[in-house]
Scaffold this motif. Structure first.
Motif, mmCIF file in Angstrom:
data_model
loop_
_atom_site.group_PDB
_atom_site.id
_atom_site.type_symbol
_atom_site.label_atom_id
_atom_site.label_comp_id
_atom_site.label_asym_id
_atom_site.label_seq_id
_atom_site.Cartn_x
_atom_site.Cartn_y
_atom_site.Cartn_z
ATOM 1 N N ALA A 1 0.828 -1.202 0.000
ATOM 2 C CA ALA A 1 0.000 0.000 0.000
ATOM 3 C C ALA A 1 0.864 1.254 0.000
ATOM 4 O O ALA A 1 0.597 2.213 -0.743
ATOM 5 N N THR A 2 1.896 1.270 0.842
ATOM 6 C CA THR A 2 2.783 2.433 0.908
ATOM 7 C C THR A 2 3.473 2.661 -0.434
ATOM 8 O O THR A 2 3.585 3.798 -0.908
ATOM 9 N N THR A 3 3.922 1.576 -1.048
ATOM 10 C CA THR A 3 4.580 1.684 -2.351
ATOM 11 C C THR A 3 3.628 2.237 -3.401
ATOM 12 O O THR A 3 3.988 3.127 -4.186
ATOM 13 N N ALA A 4 2.412 1.730 -3.419
ATOM 14 C CA ALA A 4 1.441 2.171 -4.431
ATOM 15 C C ALA A 4 1.089 3.640 -4.267
ATOM 16 O O ALA A 4 1.002 4.388 -5.254
ATOM 17 N N LEU A 5 0.895 4.094 -3.030
ATOM 18 C CA LEU A 5 0.499 5.480 -2.794
ATOM 19 C C LEU A 5 1.614 6.461 -3.150
ATOM 20 O O LEU A 5 1.336 7.649 -3.396
ATOM 21 N N SER A 6 2.831 6.005 -3.225
ATOM 22 C CA SER A 6 3.957 6.904 -3.510
ATOM 23 C C SER A 6 4.247 7.057 -4.996
ATOM 24 O O SER A 6 5.132 7.823 -5.378
ATOM 25 N N GLN A 7 3.490 6.350 -5.835
ATOM 26 C CA GLN A 7 3.753 6.382 -7.279
ATOM 27 C C GLN A 7 2.929 7.478 -7.952
ATOM 28 O O GLN A 7 1.865 7.866 -7.470
ATOM 29 N N PRO A 8 3.390 7.959 -9.128
ATOM 30 C CA PRO A 8 2.681 9.063 -9.801
ATOM 31 C C PRO A 8 1.580 8.619 -10.758
ATOM 32 O O PRO A 8 0.679 9.399 -11.064
ATOM 33 N N THR A 9 1.629 7.373 -11.273
ATOM 34 C CA THR A 9 0.651 6.894 -12.261
ATOM 35 C C THR A 9 0.262 5.463 -11.953
ATOM 36 O O THR A 9 0.940 4.767 -11.180
ATOM 37 N N SER A 10 -0.810 5.010 -12.588
ATOM 38 C CA SER A 10 -1.235 3.630 -12.370
ATOM 39 C C SER A 10 -0.214 2.647 -12.927
ATOM 40 O O SER A 10 0.020 1.590 -12.325
ATOM 41 N N GLN A 11 0.386 2.947 -14.066
ATOM 42 C CA GLN A 11 1.393 2.047 -14.624
ATOM 43 C C GLN A 11 2.595 1.961 -13.709
ATOM 44 O O GLN A 11 3.167 0.882 -13.502
ATOM 45 N N ALA A 12 2.969 3.103 -13.123
ATOM 46 C CA ALA A 12 4.082 3.096 -12.180
ATOM 47 C C ALA A 12 3.734 2.259 -10.953
ATOM 48 O O ALA A 12 4.585 1.569 -10.387
ATOM 49 N N LEU B 1 4.805 -2.573 -7.927
ATOM 50 C CA LEU B 1 4.292 -3.735 -7.203
ATOM 51 C C LEU B 1 4.885 -5.026 -7.744
ATOM 52 O O LEU B 1 5.171 -5.962 -6.992
ATOM 53 N N GLU B 2 5.067 -5.080 -9.059
ATOM 54 C CA GLU B 2 5.649 -6.286 -9.660
ATOM 55 C C GLU B 2 7.092 -6.473 -9.210
ATOM 56 O O GLU B 2 7.571 -7.604 -9.107
ATOM 57 N N ALA B 3 7.779 -5.368 -8.910
ATOM 58 C CA ALA B 3 9.182 -5.449 -8.507
ATOM 59 C C ALA B 3 9.350 -5.852 -7.052
ATOM 60 O O ALA B 3 10.455 -6.209 -6.630
ATOM 61 N N LEU B 4 8.284 -5.768 -6.252
ATOM 62 C CA LEU B 4 8.396 -6.114 -4.825
ATOM 63 C C LEU B 4 8.631 -7.606 -4.619
ATOM 64 O O LEU B 4 8.136 -8.432 -5.369
#
Length: 964
Positions: free
Chosen positions: A945-956, A961-964
């Motif tokens: 969740a923290t990783t997703a909220l810190s990104q600028p776009t949906s693709q990012a 998330l795939e890199a985690l």
């Protein structure tokens, strides 16, 4: 479906004549509130047309179609005459099953009766039954019937040994819901028994729900360590019910063509297993009777068979491979043949050809009923093509071998199969009516008549698809398509073109194309949620007008490749053969993608026109989780993909086996997993798939299925089905959610430039509070003491909620319902932003991520070019979800997710990390969502969740998330 209850049975009746017995039957129907008093004349009129004696001392009196207006509601009444009644045809009757039916609902009861007619003692037993319960038990307990049909066959499976084939056959029986995982486990421990001719057999009795026979054949026949392998039969044994299957299997082994079984198609295999002789002649005919082979047409069919000089056998092409004597009334009725299904007649010997021709002619004549053909067209006309067809860009570079192409992940899963590129049929027709073939020419009135006939036929087709639809989403969207057929603006635009001399074809498609283009460019949703749906309906009517047929897919497994696909196309898919779906256009929240998820078909959409250049039989790997395809993969890549596919299948098997466990993360955090339903009929299926409740019941299906607002009794009966199936599990019912985007014919809404932002949902319901009150009353009555969660859609702030909540509170005080919570659907950004004020008064929130995403990003999820960007994992959407959860938990409220994001494997850990308490997903996704939950912990979820909220776009977000 009608069910028999004690109040429906009258024992110990006496009658002086058959006329007196009919009068008593009419009185019983009237006293039960089923018919008007004049229905007595309807029963006598029907008996004058022919005896309703069914056999085994049972008669089934019912009215004629001309008297249906006297029927108040559908139902049956059973009258027992212990001393018997001499019927007018010379038979003696001990039981009357009196029927009042305005449609074909009563046919299910009649089909239940056919099993008792084979019982030699049934006449005595119905005459001597001493209680209503005993009578119902006698008539309602059907003989266990073994299953063998196209859905239990697994043909051309890529197996390397007979053990893989045995497991594939067992898995097919599990997919057909004949067995559970215990059966599959039992099969994995078995050594297949050799039958000869390269055929093998495995069987088990553990975990059998319905006795059945499956057959798995390899892609190509091969020779293993113990001999040739042409196929493996798998028997689900239960008592003696499967003995008939073994008899059919023995018959097949005597067939001189048995060694070619590995190369045979489903139709051929079923014909052989049905016992059809290789020397027999066959004839096929489509049944056109509106209510199928019920008693009256079945009787005429039997009479026709008995008049022939040779024995006639009959079976259903679409049903079980069961061949019965066409001269047996009970056997013919027992087939349960419905309109549109194909009857296959078989005969041998001298006179077989004219006998079969006579049977076909009898069916085509309607068997004493007025019938209408499916296709009014007389072939494809010549001339100009106006319907816009899919086009492959000539300049698009070809796709290289072993190349990867990334698009939009629309439905999870992995598929490896050859492609079948389905291009829309060519609708060739002249623009002017005068240039049509003579049979179709005529003035504007004639063209108008042709269009109306085609529309009516299209409606019949849609209703047929709705009837056999798998999944509530499919039926709901097809019901919306049926409503589109009656749109007055469409028809007026078409009629205007006809008045100018256009053909019905040209006028209709011009009206469709104009409206669809307006939707694509201006986001006008007066007719439906997206242009693709409108074109889908338009093509259906145009196909009837032109007599065009859709291309026939291959008999074996394939991945469907197409420009775009409409919901009715998805509904027609053979989910046993279609391994995946790949489209050039569309987005992850388009209707086709939603339906693919509902049917459990891996899908990648929006891949561009290059994929239409693929050749049929090109092998591809389709990854519905990553949104990627591999074209003509290398052997090494294919081997890796096949290994992953087996691992996924193993995961699915394990997930299904654990489907009844509570939804929890690996470290014990409770996350309830519920099901989204578009129809109460699928509540039992949801429970069987492990759903812990219903997180979203779309109640508009009930309103769309009636020509007027359904009354209180109708709604109570419908909602009660769901509560009974859930057996104490909670049900979240969304109140009526219609409007300009989903119009009802009896609730007109003024034209709006953008009905998605107009009068819909709770806004519309509050304009007619009496309709909303009736629905709420029905829900409360149906629930009783069972857990009910009422949810209001399209709420923008606290004022709308308070108005609707006041009605609930008043009704609850009046009715005294027990476990009730009232909440709102968070789908408008203002509701998420105002979540703190809402949370102070509501009992729960359910976040509809589909609409919340499109409203937040200002992207119509049906837009031809932008829909692929309408991703619920966009950080802006996730922040609104975070705000909603935090506000709810601060007030002790729970939060659910009922949008498609809840079943996205990449999104599940993010949503758990944001603190959601419930995930409501399509029925088929429930086991896998629980499995995904078991694979994460609270710590990893919060990191996602923290990783997703810190990104600028949906693709990012997805990349991170795939890199985690």
């Amino acid at each position: 479906m009608l069910t028999l209850q004690s109040r429906d049975v009258a024992l110990g009746c006496q009658a002086t004549s058959w006329q007196d017995a009919l009068d008593q039957a009419a009185a019983a129907l009237h006293e039960g509130g089923l018919v008007e008093p004049g229905y007595r004349d309807a029963l006598h009129a029907r008996e004058a047309q022919g005896s309703t004696f069914l056999g085994s001392a049972i008669a089934i009196p019912h009215g004629t179609p001309a008297h249906r207006e006297q029927i108040q509601r559908t139902g049956v009444r059973l009258l027992q005459f212990p001393a018997g009644v001499e019927w007018h045809d010379g038979n003696r009757v001990h039981l009357l099953v009196a029927i009042a039916a305005s449609s074909d609902e009563h046919l299910d009861v009649l089909r239940q009766l056919t099993h008792v007619l084979d019982d030699e003692d049934v006449a005595e037993r119905v005459a001597t039954a001493e209680s209503a319960e005993a009578m119902i038990a006698l008539l309602s307990k059907p003989k266990v019937k073994a299953r063998l049909d196209a859905d239990t066959l697994c043909l051309r499976f890529p197996a390397r040994d007979r053990f893989e084939l045995a497991l594939a056959a067992a898995a097919r029986l599990r997919q057909a819901d004949c067995v559970d995982s215990a059966f599959v486990a039992a099969i994995t421990t078995q050594e297949p028994v050799e039958l000869g001719h390269g055929l093998w057999l495995v069987s088990a009795a553990a975990g059998v729900r319905q006795p059945a026979l499956s057959l798995a054949t390899p892609e190509r026949a091969f020779t293993g360590p113990r001999g040739a392998v042409n196929g493996v039969f798998c028997v689900a044994a239960q008592g003696e019910a499967h003995f008939e299957l073994l008899t059919r299997l023995a018959t097949l082994l005597d067939d001189e063509r048995v060694e070619t079984l590995a190369d045979a198609g489903a139709d051929d295999i079923l014909a052989r297993l049905s016992g059809e002789s290789s020397h027999a002649e066959t004839a096929r005919v489509t049944l056109l009777n509106a209510h199928g082979l019920h008693a009256r047409p079945a009787k005429l069919l039997v009479q026709a068979a008995r008049e022939q000089s040779v024995a006639i056998l009959v079976r259903l092409q679409e049903g079980a491979a069961e061949t019965v004597s066409a001269a047996s009334l009970t056997k013919v009725i027992g087939l349960g043949a419905r309109r549109g299904q194909t009857l296959i007649f078989t005969a041998e010997g001298e006179g077989a050809t004219p006998a079969l021709a006579a049977m076909v002619a009898a069916v085509e004549s309607g068997l004493g009923e007025s019938v209408r053909p499916f296709d009014e067209g007389s072939g494809v006309a010549r001339g100009q093509t106006l319907a816009r067809q899919s086009r492959v860009t000539e300049s698009a570079p070809p796709l290289d071998d072993d190349s990867a192409l990334t698009a939009t992940a629309a439905s999870p899963g992995l598929a490896i199969a050859p492609v079948f590129v389905m291009r829309a049929p060519s609708f060739d027709y002249p623009e002017r009516a005068r240039d049509l073939p003579s049979a179709r020419q005529g003035d504007a009135a004639r063209q108008r008549e042709r269009l109306i006939e085609a529309r009516d036929e299209a409606r019949v087709q849609l209703n047929t698809l709705i009837g056999r639809a798998k999944g509530g989403d499919v039926a709901e969207i097809l019901s919306m398509h049926a409503e589109m057929l009656d749109d007055p603006e469409l028809h007026e635009a078409a009629f205007e073109g006809m008045r100018e001399g256009w053909s019905a074809e040209a006028a209709w498609w011009n009206a469709i194309d104009t409206a669809a283009r307006a939707q694509e460019v201006l986001a006008d949703r007066l007719l439906a949620e997206r242009a693709a749906d409108l074109r889908d309906v338009g093509r259906r009517v145009l196909g009837v007008l032109c007599g065009a047929k859709m291309p026939t897919p291959p008999a074996g497994p394939y991945i469907l490749v197409t420009d775009d696909i409409g919901p009715s196309d998805v509904a027609r898919l053979d989910t046993e053969q279609v391994r995946g779906l790949l489209t050039a256009r569309g987005g992850a929240t388009s209707h086709s993608a939603i339906l693919a998820r509902a049917l459990g078909i891996p899908a990648v959409v929006g891949a561009g026109e290059r994929v239409l250049a693929l050749a049929n039989d090109d092998q591809i790997i389709l990854d519905g989780d990553l949104g990627r395809i591999i074209v003509r993969p290398s052997r090494e890549r294919r081997d890796r993909a096949e290994l992953r596919l087996k691992e996924l299948e193993q995961l699915r098997r394990e997930a299904y086996g654990l489907r009844f466990e509570e939804g929890r993360t690996g470290d014990g955090q409770r996350i309830e997993v519920a099901a989204n339903l578009g129809n109460t009929a699928h509540a039992a299926d949801a429970v069987e798939n492990g759903a812990e409740g219903v997180g979203l019941l779309r109640t508009e299906f009930l309103f769309m299925a009636h020509p007027d607002v359904p009354d209180l009794q109708t709604q109570v009966a419908e909602y009660s089905r769901a509560f009974e199936a859930l057996d104490g599990r909670p049900l979240v019912a969304r109140t009526l959610d219609v409007g300009g985007d989903k119009p009802l014919p009896y609730w007109p809404v003024p034209a709006e430039d953008n009905p998605f932002l107009g009068l819909r949902g709770i806004r519309l319901a509050l304009t007619r509070p009496e309709v909303l009150e009736t629905q709420l009353r029905a829900l409360l009555i149906a629930a009783g003491a069972r857990p009910l969660r009422i949810m209001f859609p399209m709420v923008k702030d606290i004022d709308e909620y308070r108005q609707a909540r006041a009605i609930v509170d008043r009704l609850q005080a009046e009715i005294g319902a027990g476990d009730v919570q009232v909440g709102v659907m968070i789908e408008i950004p203002s509701a998420a932003l105002l979540a703190p004020s809402l949370a102070a008064e509501v009992d729960f929130f359910s976040i509809g991520t589909n609409d919340l995403t499109q409203y937040t990003l200002a992207i119509d999820r049906g837009h031809a070019e932008l829909s692929s960007q309408a991703d619920g994992l966009h950080p802006a959407v996730l922040r609104l979800i975070q705000m909603t959860v935090e506000a709810a938990h601060a007030h002790g409220r729970w939060v659910g997710i009922c949008g498609e994001l809840g079943s996205d494997p990449a999104a599940i850990p993010v949503l758990v990390g944001l603190g959601v308490d419930e995930l409501s997903v399509s029925v088929r996704q429930v086991p896998m969502v629980k499995a995904h939950l078991r694979g994460i912990t609270q710590e990893t979820a919060k990191r996602h969740a923290t990783t997703a909220l810190s990104q600028p776009t949906s693709q990012a977000v997805r990349d991170a998330l795939e890199a985690l």
